[in-house]
Scaffold this active site. Structure first.
Site, PDB file in Angstrom:
ATOM      1  N   THR A 120     -32.515  27.295   6.353  1.00 38.28           N
ATOM      2  CA  THR A 120     -32.651  28.803   6.684  1.00 38.28           C
ATOM      3  C   THR A 120     -31.879  29.164   7.561  1.00 38.28           C
ATOM      4  O   THR A 120     -31.011  30.389   7.480  1.00 38.28           O
ATOM      5  CB  THR A 120     -34.017  29.307   6.714  1.00 38.28           C
TER       6      THR A 120
ATOM      7  N   LYS B 148     -34.294  33.673  -1.490  1.00 44.49           N
ATOM      8  CA  LYS B 148     -34.782  32.450  -1.231  1.00 44.49           C
ATOM      9  C   LYS B 148     -35.417  32.007  -2.554  1.00 44.49           C
ATOM     10  O   LYS B 148     -36.466  32.659  -2.940  1.00 44.49           O
ATOM     11  CB  LYS B 148     -36.032  32.844  -0.072  1.00 44.49           C
TER      12      LYS B 148
ATOM     13  N   GLU C  10     -30.681  30.299  -1.388  1.00 40.50           N
ATOM     14  CA  GLU C  10     -31.069  29.114  -0.482  1.00 40.50           C
ATOM     15  C   GLU C  10     -32.165  28.644  -1.405  1.00 40.50           C
ATOM     16  O   GLU C  10     -33.090  29.077  -2.007  1.00 40.50           O
ATOM     17  CB  GLU C  10     -31.927  29.500   0.813  1.00 40.50           C
ATOM     18  N   GLY C  11     -31.950  27.119  -1.436  1.00 41.08           N
ATOM     19  CA  GLY C  11     -32.793  26.245  -2.356  1.00 41.08           C
ATOM     20  C   GLY C  11     -34.125  26.106  -1.690  1.00 41.08           C
ATOM     21  O   GLY C  11     -34.417  26.765  -0.602  1.00 41.08           O
TER      22      GLY C  11
ATOM     23  N   GLY D 138     -36.751  23.039  -0.077  1.00 42.72           N
ATOM     24  CA  GLY D 138     -36.694  21.544   0.170  1.00 42.72           C
ATOM     25  C   GLY D 138     -35.297  20.573   0.070  1.00 42.72           C
ATOM     26  O   GLY D 138     -34.124  21.218   0.725  1.00 42.72           O
TER      27      GLY D 138
ATOM     28  N   THR E 259     -28.435  19.415  14.245  1.00 43.66           N
ATOM     29  CA  THR E 259     -29.257  18.606  15.213  1.00 43.66           C
ATOM     30  C   THR E 259     -30.914  19.037  15.005  1.00 43.66           C
ATOM     31  O   THR E 259     -31.179  19.996  15.252  1.00 43.66           O
ATOM     32  CB  THR E 259     -28.903  18.775  16.588  1.00 43.66           C
TER      33      THR E 259
ATOM     34  N   PRO F 200     -26.063  22.207  17.588  1.00 46.36           N
ATOM     35  CA  PRO F 200     -26.826  21.600  18.732  1.00 46.36           C
ATOM     36  C   PRO F 200     -28.363  22.135  18.701  1.00 46.36           C
ATOM     37  O   PRO F 200     -28.825  23.246  17.686  1.00 46.36           O
ATOM     38  CB  PRO F 200     -26.513  21.974  19.999  1.00 46.36           C
ATOM     39  N   ARG F 201     -29.431  21.491  19.023  1.00 48.15           N
ATOM     40  CA  ARG F 201     -30.875  21.883  18.979  1.00 48.15           C
ATOM     41  C   ARG F 201     -30.726  23.147  19.855  1.00 48.15           C
ATOM     42  O   ARG F 201     -30.686  23.295  20.981  1.00 48.15           O
ATOM     43  CB  ARG F 201     -31.831  20.812  19.561  1.00 48.15           C
TER      44      ARG F 201
END
Length: 236
Positions: free
Chosen positions: A19, A40, A122-123, A125, A183, A211-212
């Protein structure tokens, strides 16, 4: 109007940033003045909110996509299947007495494509999550016949997950047009080496490494990504 940029966003697992990357895509499109819509396809996990019109169910991912897009869609088109229980889609659907029909999702996509210049689907899982006893998300992607963007969640085991997902995409006759290294585990050792190993083995281009992020906002994620190599990406 018919959308000229369309894509299907999948991932190597659940909770790996599909997402966030989808909203980053939408942000980049909107920044270029493109009329962008988001779908979605299946959302599993919703919260009921009381409004003047009665009880309305919301899913965080679906809401994030709607906020990042600039084409406002009816909920029925934006989220063809809004399931209440946060579990595997086929289980959640069964609990709710709903049968997930890929043809219905495709019909929603066809309608949305006529309402926007770009559509991000968007798929749910990973790439092979069951939707029913007879179909999974790979079947959905194949039915939509869209170019695929794969989000790789950087954590231990991601090499195997990413390569298997890429093989599954190719086995469905679909084109992997780009991938993102996102990440998930900020403490993952040798993360750069893992990204390099994937870059050497995947034919699709790396769109960027995210990055996170303290706050997974669309603009923040988009700053680390370059979508210009994607097929039919609008020119600046």
């Amino acid at each position: 109007m018919t959308a000229t940029f369309n894509c299907f966003v999948t991932g190597t697992d659940t909770e790996i940033g599909k997402t966030m990357i989808s909203t980053a895509l939408l942000h980049a499109l909107v920044q270029q003045g493109v009329k962008a819509a988001a779908i979605k396809s299946v959302a599993a996990g919703a919260t009921a909110i009381q409004t003047n019109e009665g009880e309305v169910w919301h899913n965080d991912d679906a809401d994030a996509l709607a906020q990042a897009a600039n084409v406002v869609l009816p909920r029925e088109l934006a989220t063809p299947y809004l399931l209440h229980e946060a579990c595997a889609p086929h289980v959640s659907a069964e609990l709710q007495g709903v049968a997930i029909d890929i043809a219905h999702i495709k019909n929603c996509y066809v309608q949305v494509r006529e309402m926007a210049e770009a559509v991000v689907v968007e798929g749910v899982g990973g790439f092979r999550v069951p939707l029913s006893d007879h179909a999974d998300t790979a079947d959905l992607a194949r039915e939509l016949a869209l170019p695929v963007i794969m989000v790789v969640g950087l954590r231990l085991g991601c090499l195997n997950h990413a390569l298997l997902t890429a093989d599954a995409i190719a086995a469905r006759g679909l084109k992997l047009v780009g991938w993102v290294a996102n990440t998930v585990d900020a403490g993952m050792p040798f993360a750069e080496d893992n990204v390099a190993a994937l870059a050497a083995r995947l034919s699709a281009p790396l769109l960027g490494c995210v990055p996170r992020l303290a706050a997974p906002l669309p603009a923040a994620a988009a700053a680390y990504l370059d979508f210009s190599c994607l097929p039919n990406w609008p020119k600046a």
